[in-house]
Design a protein around this motif. Structure first.
Motif, short mmCIF file in Angstrom:
data_model
loop_
_atom_site.label_atom_id
_atom_site.label_comp_id
_atom_site.label_asym_id
_atom_site.label_seq_id
_atom_site.Cartn_x
_atom_site.Cartn_y
_atom_site.Cartn_z
N ASP A 191 5.45 10.03 1.28
CA ASP A 191 4.77 8.74 1.16
C ASP A 191 3.28 8.88 1.46
O ASP A 191 2.43 8.28 0.77
N ASP A 233 1.87 5.37 7.73
CA ASP A 233 0.64 6.13 7.53
C ASP A 233 0.43 7.20 8.60
O ASP A 233 -0.26 8.19 8.37
N ARG A 239 -2.81 -0.20 9.08
CA ARG A 239 -2.05 1.05 9.11
C ARG A 239 -0.74 0.85 9.87
O ARG A 239 -0.62 -0.04 10.72
N TRP A 293 -3.41 9.29 1.91
CA TRP A 293 -3.92 9.11 3.27
C TRP A 293 -2.76 9.24 4.25
O TRP A 293 -1.71 8.63 4.05
N ARG A 353 5.69 -1.74 4.74
CA ARG A 353 5.02 -0.70 3.96
C ARG A 353 5.39 0.66 4.54
O ARG A 353 6.03 0.75 5.57
N HIS A 354 4.97 1.72 3.82
CA HIS A 354 5.28 3.06 4.30
C HIS A 354 4.50 3.38 5.58
O HIS A 354 3.56 2.67 5.94
N GLN A 381 1.53 10.67 -1.46
CA GLN A 381 1.43 9.81 -2.64
C GLN A 381 0.37 8.74 -2.46
O GLN A 381 -0.32 8.36 -3.41
N ALA A 382 0.21 8.27 -1.21
CA ALA A 382 -0.80 7.26 -0.92
C ALA A 382 -2.20 7.85 -0.80
O ALA A 382 -3.19 7.12 -0.86
#
Length: 248
Positions: A132, A86, A7, A138, A83-84, A135-136
């Protein structure tokens, strides 16, 4: 339990005090952390401390009251972390002008700063990361607040308390909008911390049931829970972390 490996987190106001404790705690559980602070040197120091102990962190200095700056800072953090984001912990909440004083004597020019950093700062940061997360499927949003949001005081905290009350309401509404998409949003309302006590630490602590003030480690541990997979059914709530000084 509370494993955050894989994460990524953004912690605002993480260059010192509770924010630094939050960043350290998330990193210790495996999260890669973007360490935000208005002062670049503080962000770099906390990020360096985390990496020196084997964690993953990058400095992310920007002003949370500047929407364009927030968007750029989040974009850079995404690139550097790969990554995006979380997890968002909006901890920044003390403006350069805290706005402390009896309201009747405060010049109106001082009203805006506490609201800008607490309420609009949260809106800016949530806006930059929420799509983000949704869309994920979580995401975790944790807003740091204060008992001043719901408990009146005669100590000149009307502006700060009003700003915190506003952001707590904002987070409750975000929680309802985002819950079907796997994103939780909660608020952690802090009692008095060690960094805010000044010379009266012993006197203040004596009136808290636990007989001590809060520490960055206390705050970090609570945030780890709220950011964890195990907290997936906890959303829209305000949790009090105050040593029992207020119970409701």
């Amino acid at each position: 339990m509370f494993d955050l490996s894989g994460r990524t987190a953004l912690v605002t106001g993480a260059g010192q005090n509770a924010g630094a404790g939050i960043a350290r705690a998330l990193a210790a559980q495996g999260a890669a952390v973007a360490v935000n602070d208005l002062v670049a040197e503080r962000a770099e120091a906390t990020a360096g401390e985390i990496t020196a102990t084997g964690g993953t962190a990058v400095p992310a200095p920007f002003d949370v009251t500047d929407l364009d700056g927030v968007r750029e800072g989040v974009a850079q953090a995404r690139t550097r972390l790969g990554r995006h984001l979380d997890i968002l912990v909006h901890n920044a909440g003390i403006a350069a002008d805290f706005g402390q004083g009896q309201f009747s004597s405060l010049d109106p020019s001082r009203w805006r700063a506490p609201v800008e950093i607490n309420l609009f700062g949260a809106m800016n940061c949530v806006s930059a990361v929420l799509d983000d997360m949704c869309q994920a499927g979580w995401g975790r949003i944790v807003q740091i607040s204060s008992g001043s949001a719901r408990t009146g005081s005669a100590h000149g905290l009307s502006l700060y308390g009003a700003a915190k009350s506003g952001v707590e309401g904002f987070i409750r509404h975000i929680s309802q909008e985002a819950a079907p998409l796997g994103v939780t949003a909660n608020t952690l309302a802090l009692g008095l911390q060690t960094n805010a006590a000044g010379d009266s630490t012993a006197d203040i602590a004596a009136h808290i049931p636990t007989r001590r003030l809060g520490t960055p480690e206390d705050v970090g541990a609570a945030v780890v829970y709220l950011a964890s997979p195990e907290a997936s059914w906890m959303t829209g709530q305000t949790l009090n972390l105050n040593g029992g000084s207020v119970t409701y």
